[in-house]
Design an enzyme around this catalytic site. Sequence first.
Site, short mmCIF file in Angstrom:
data_model
loop_
_atom_site.label_atom_id
_atom_site.label_comp_id
_atom_site.label_asym_id
_atom_site.label_seq_id
_atom_site.Cartn_x
_atom_site.Cartn_y
_atom_site.Cartn_z
N GLY A 17 0.77 -1.23 0.00
CA GLY A 17 0.00 0.00 0.00
C GLY A 17 0.81 1.28 0.00
CE1 TYR A 150 -7.69 4.41 9.72
CE2 TYR A 150 -9.00 6.03 8.51
CZ TYR A 150 -7.84 5.29 8.66
OH TYR A 150 -6.82 5.45 7.74
CB ALA A 184 -5.81 0.53 -4.30
#
Length: 258
Positions: A17, A150, A184
């Site tokens: 990532g 988060y 992504a």
Amino acid sequence: MTEVSGKTLLVTGGGSGIGQGIARAFARAGTRVAVADIDLPRAQETAREVGGVAVALDVGDAAAWPAAIAQVEAALGPVDILCNNAGIGSGYVPLLETDEGWMRRMFEINLFGAISGMKLLGPGMKERGGGHIVNVASIGAVISTNQADYAASKAALAMVSECFANEMAGTGVEVTIVCPGKVATRLKETTEAVMGLKRRPSTLAPPKVTLVGDDVGVLVLEAVRANRLWCFTHQENRERVERRWEAMSDAFAALPPV
């Protein structure tokens, strides 16, 4: 830090990532790269690709940091650039249903993991008269989402970073706060592996633009070279950030005159 060539970078969560993209971008710029990840085989794969070294590290385990840093510095010398990228994602559970154990573990990794690195490597950077700390937060640090767990951990990281930048003013130690939009990554898989359970599906509307880790790596490299405090990745998020500021500005405007 206008020149990164010949410097040493330690990037956490560098096995995939965004972390992997950062490792690649800095390696191309001539930086010596150390890749840390809780998944050592993935860290080793990235390290082989960029000609660096790999270390196993669970950033949420404060006791594991000194050995990892010692291994990196024995191989590459003092760390000049620390990139706190490792993290886990949301459980997509409403706040009233959020398990406190989940949320505490999230803060251990997303916030206190970064703080551990800053406290251990910051003094050396300060003594040497320069360095750079990159903390990967999230666009959720500056705009509200349906991921309270988060977003809270990333907002805390952003504020800690901004305060630390104030504290380091004049020392040569610079700070960059990265606020990625949709990228992504393997965040879902990492979160499920670390937390030992599957996350609920997100109810967020699909973003318009998706980048890959390499795209973000280039943006982070540019931000470090320019000593920018903030690094955003998606132009589409600007309007939401501005709307939040406008709401705050309106609240100030509503105050009675002094």
